[in-house]
Design a protein around this motif. Structure first.
Motif, mmCIF file in Angstrom:
data_model
loop_
_atom_site.group_PDB
_atom_site.id
_atom_site.type_symbol
_atom_site.label_atom_id
_atom_site.label_comp_id
_atom_site.label_asym_id
_atom_site.label_seq_id
_atom_site.Cartn_x
_atom_site.Cartn_y
_atom_site.Cartn_z
ATOM 1 N N THR A 51 0.880 -1.042 0.065
ATOM 2 C CA THR A 51 -0.011 0.046 -0.100
ATOM 3 C C THR A 51 0.701 1.462 0.008
ATOM 4 O OG1 THR A 51 -1.812 -1.074 0.949
ATOM 5 C CG2 THR A 51 -1.821 1.384 1.096
ATOM 6 N N VAL A 52 1.778 1.255 0.933
ATOM 7 C CA VAL A 52 2.968 2.526 0.887
ATOM 8 C C VAL A 52 3.869 2.688 -0.376
ATOM 9 C CG1 VAL A 52 4.617 3.303 2.145
ATOM 10 C CG2 VAL A 52 2.791 2.483 3.415
ATOM 11 N N SER A 53 4.087 1.269 -0.846
ATOM 12 C CA SER A 53 4.918 1.621 -2.232
ATOM 13 C C SER A 53 3.854 2.182 -3.383
ATOM 14 C CB SER A 53 5.440 -0.083 -2.318
ATOM 15 O OG SER A 53 6.082 -0.521 -1.478
ATOM 16 N N SER A 54 2.515 1.630 -3.351
ATOM 17 C CA SER A 54 1.766 2.346 -4.303
ATOM 18 C C SER A 54 1.598 3.762 -4.199
ATOM 19 C CB SER A 54 0.465 1.452 -4.123
ATOM 20 O OG SER A 54 -0.599 2.135 -5.263
ATOM 21 N N GLY A 55 1.381 4.361 -2.973
ATOM 22 C CA GLY A 55 1.213 5.593 -2.982
ATOM 23 C C GLY A 55 2.499 6.443 -3.249
#
Length: 403
Positions: free
Chosen positions: A85-89
């Motif tokens: 999720t953080v990497s996507s953001g």
């Protein structure tokens, strides 16, 4: 999401509201626009009051429910979901920073001052929040972890009942009035001469977001392929039924049976799939984070506001936690993130309304990205813990959320 209760569905209502707001705005006299702006201010004030309660109401029981299932399988699943999720953001931020400045004219939302018609409400009623967003987050974490550690039942029931109260308020007040709120915002922009440039910019943004959702899924399954030593595109192809089911249902929870079936077809053991897929329906939000970050960055560029990697890195890190509380309502992720948008990025009520409209317009694609990505998490977890799942191998229904 339970769209059947909403008649024609929330997305068509939002699209109709946008069209009506633009159409009526060209013929609406200023006195009429001021009337709708008065409603907009009242609704926005109540929404701001409700945001901290949304965080407390949904984060607290979510943390409590996850916390008491401590185990290696859970920890690995949560770690992968949070990292994804953080990497996507972060990827969304870098791509937006690279492409948006050439597509968006700064200060688009301000408009030519000489040409814009001022639309002010007849009156305002301030409804101050009882506490701030960060206070709500810290309190929710403290209480949720405390409930999980103490294994108490009284506070747990209280947290769950408070969640039901907040959820009922959103379903019976916020969601039914949301199309009217969006209508008021676009009516105001049309009367003020701002709507044309805003819509043109948003069309470009939506195209980039759709492309990035596909890129993220390919990257996720390439990572999974490194662990399972299989063709990532064949794995992704196997998960396509879940992707298209999510496009139609717009619900991670409603797609779980299909996601489970396709994960097992990829070779994931039934025990791991039965644990990871329902859990990831709540905690894995790569598609939702992608949409929120790119739309937020676009709005900041429109305003000509300064932004930086540290600012968005902190926002993304908090967002990835906050939206695990996304309730089983349409647009739950964007509702749960409104407080962070205001407190960390300085978004106004108008900005938040535009974010809601943009997010819901792309809701099914974000959900499809979330759901399809659950398969890559299941593959990695199965590589390490296949046939080793502990007794608590099923996630309670109240952990299954919508986005």
């Amino acid at each position: 999401m339970d769209k059947k209760r909403l008649g024609i569905g929330l997305l068509p209502c939002i699209l109709i509201s946008i069209a009506l707001g633009i159409g009526v705005g060209y013929v609406m006299p200023v006195w009429g626009a001021r009337l709708f702006e008065t409603f907009s201010c009242l609704f926005g004030s109540f929404l701001g009051f409700l945001v901290p309660f949304i965080i407390v109401g949904f984060v607290t029981p979510a943390i409590a429910d996850i916390g008491h299932r401590a185990g290696k399988v859970l920890l690995l699943t949560a770690a992968i979901a949070y990292t994804a999720t953080v990497s996507s953001g972060l990827l969304a931020y870098f791509v937006g920073e690279l492409t948006f400045p050439s597509l968006i004219t700064p200060r688009t939302l301000e408009g030519p001052v000489a040409e814009a018609v001022g639309v002010t409400p007849y009156f305002r009623v301030e409804i101050p929040a009882m506490f701030g967003v960060m206070t709500a987050l810290v309190f929710a974490f403290m209480t949720g972890l405390g409930i999980a550690c103490s294994k108490g039942t009284v506070l747990r029931r209280g947290a769950e009942e408070f969640r039901d109260i907040v959820s009922a308020t959103i379903r019976t007040v916020i969601i039914p009035l949301l199309p009217v709120y969006i209508f008021c915002i676009f009516l105001n922009m049309t009367v003020s001469g701002q709507v044309g440039s805003v819509l043109m910019a948003f069309i470009k943004i939506i195209g980039i977001i759709f492309f990035m959702a596909a890129v993220i899924l390919i990257l996720q399954y390439c990572v999974a392929a490194l662990f399972v030593r299989r063709n990532p595109f064949k794995l992704l192809y196997t998960m396509l039924p879940a992707y298209f089911t999510a496009l139609g249902t717009q619900s991670s929870a409603a797609t779980i049976p299909v996601t489970l079936r396709q994960a097992i077809k990829m070779g994931v053991s039934e025990e791991i799939a039965g644990f990871v897929v329902p859990l990831c329906a709540t905690i894995h939000m790569s598609g939702s984070t992608l949409k929120i970050v790119m739309c937020a960055l676009a709005l900041m560029i429109m305003h000509g506001l300064p932004f930086s990697l540290p600012m968005f890195a902190g926002f993304i890190a908090m967002l990835a936690v906050t939206i695990i509380a996304a309730p089983g309502i349409p647009g739950g992720a964007i509702m749960a993130s409104l407080g962070l948008l205001a407190s960390m990025l300085g978004f106004s009520e108008q900005d938040q309304a535009l974010m809601i409209a943009l997010y819901i317009a792309m809701d099914s694609f974000g959900t499809a990205c979330n759901v399809t990505g659950d398969g890559f998490i299941a593959l990695i977890v199965d590589k390490f813990f296949g046939k080793k799942l502990p007794d608590e191998k099923r996630v309670d229904d109240n952990l299954i959320g919508n986005d």
